[in-house]
Motif scaffolding. Sequence first.
Motif, mmCIF file in Angstrom:
data_model
loop_
_atom_site.group_PDB
_atom_site.id
_atom_site.type_symbol
_atom_site.label_atom_id
_atom_site.label_comp_id
_atom_site.label_asym_id
_atom_site.label_seq_id
_atom_site.Cartn_x
_atom_site.Cartn_y
_atom_site.Cartn_z
ATOM 1 N N ALA A 156 -3.984 1.004 -2.755
ATOM 2 C CA ALA A 156 -2.976 1.998 -3.125
ATOM 3 C C ALA A 156 -3.412 2.799 -4.342
ATOM 4 N N ILE A 210 -5.059 5.778 -1.654
ATOM 5 C CA ILE A 210 -3.893 6.660 -1.500
ATOM 6 C C ILE A 210 -3.879 7.736 -2.590
ATOM 7 N N GLY A 250 1.392 3.167 -3.551
ATOM 8 C CA GLY A 250 0.563 4.359 -3.472
ATOM 9 C C GLY A 250 1.241 5.623 -3.956
ATOM 10 N N SER A 284 -5.793 6.643 -10.835
ATOM 11 C CA SER A 284 -6.484 5.410 -10.434
ATOM 12 C C SER A 284 -6.999 4.586 -11.602
ATOM 13 N N VAL A 336 0.843 -1.200 0.000
ATOM 14 C CA VAL A 336 0.000 0.000 0.000
ATOM 15 C C VAL A 336 0.876 1.246 0.000
#
Length: 592
Positions: A199, A203, A44, A370, A40
């Motif tokens: 992540a 994040i 991230g 993302s 993560v």
Amino acid sequence: MEVCLTEEERDVEQEKSSGLQKGGLITMPFIIANESFEKVASFGVVPNMITYLTSDYHMGIAQGTTVLLNWMAATNLLPIVGAFLSDSFLGRFLTIFLGSIFSLLGMILLWLTTVIPGAKPIFCDIQVPQSCKSPTFIQYTLLFSAFGFMSIGAGGVRPCSLAFGADQIDRKDNPKRERVLESFFGWYYATAIMAVLIAFTGIVYIQEQYGWRVGFGIPVILMFFSTILFVVAYPLYYMAKVERSMFTSFCQVILVAWKNRKLTLPSLTDGSWYNRNDTEVNTPTETLRFLNKACICKEPEEMSKGVSKDPWSLCTVEQVEELKALIKVIPLWSSSIMLSVTMNQSTFPVLQANSMDRHITSSFEIPAGSFSFFSIITIMVWVVLYDRVIIPLLSKIRGKPVYISVKLRMGVGLIFSITAMVISGIIEHTRKTKAIEEGFLNNSQAVVNMSAMWLIPQHVLNGLADALNIIGQTEFYYSEFPKSMSSIASSLYLLGSGVASLLASFILSTVAGLTKGEGKESWISSNINKGHYDKYYWLLAIMSSVNFFYYVVCSCTYGSCADRVVVEGAKIDNFAEEKESEVEQLSETRST
């Protein structure tokens, strides 16, 4: 009569006599937590890094992408070094511990670039490049040190975490070790995939909503917890003894074969070949015959079992055949590097998404970094469909077990990769045309009236390319290599990814230099609306097409695979499950 015990059996007897049992399921939460928090934290900071470099460090797109590609190359190559050090000198616990410390230091340095005044150039309007100052030597040093420490950390944690967890439960005194191992692998891969998804979503969302200071600070906290949770269980861990390194074995074969280069090769049937004491007598194969000179017994006493031989003077048949197996797959391995080159173009989709409408509802929009989430989801869905739907359905239709060749899947994966590049170019061409029509030629920060959801198909295709080719690669290596070389399978993938990052950096720098002339914008312009990212995508599609024909030649030259003879009825399900686990690890690694 004295019974000879292995190193592991002696450890078990010693633990029983002392009453202190090491390892076991009690260690699993600490190892899995260490791996999950590390993922993560480290993953991230990756997706939005191009935005950080261009906005806060005033780098051009080409320079920023080159920096990230070199960072990815180091992150993918150093685990091979970490695996060698772990196997030969340090052991897995110490390697993971040192890796965790380095990762934590790297993330602290990266966070400090957002906290310390003067750690990065002063804010400026990137639409007016003349007003932006380049980073100083000290500022570059702090940033690159952060990247370097994180790469070293990844080199320590990632190649050893899974194996260290398996060491704790894969003990000869555990009658249920196969079932426990299966359970551990399932939880390990499930948490690893979840960590990557968190992540890429959580994040990244925090970075966009609350800024870099908070967005880079949270990974520091997570990495701190990762390190503490791993170390606190130190008294509970079983520490496997350091064994011979495969890399050292390869060097021994090459050196001894060179020393014996003037010897005449004997007949394969005359028994002049050196075998390990605990193995049956084998003879080397006819392929790459010059390497057979490494295992020739030159003196009669060398052929007697029970006598220790210097491995730098005489190698076993097994060692020679291991090196041959590796050399034989190198052409097919090299044909998959181009696929990794195309996957490494992760910065451009982020820039495209930043300039498109990312809203799902009127109040929520997907963070630009993302969108890789869709590639990961595609890989996960494909693994389940292939193992639980496609193979059983095809087997039912044909009335017998069906197994799709790994080389066929690898080839189809390359075709999906080519298609993804073509579609990426088409989408970018459409986006750029709209930007110019709407008067945003000189404003790369403007949002075009075009939905970023148009980027999803290329991410899905990239996910399918990864799932087919990377799964096929790993399965191919496992089926072709001896069992003793199982750790090399994942190492080859990491090596290919590292080489691909360096190659991608070279291609990018070359294209940027060749297409930039006097009064002419480079294809990789810092202004996405003035550049020609569409042409760059299509160039990669052309190169990938040439690579596909190279793959076909390598595939035909290689001949038949061992996978054609491993499929026997009920064995298919177990075989597929084993490979599914390996692929989930690779898909998670690939997301870097």
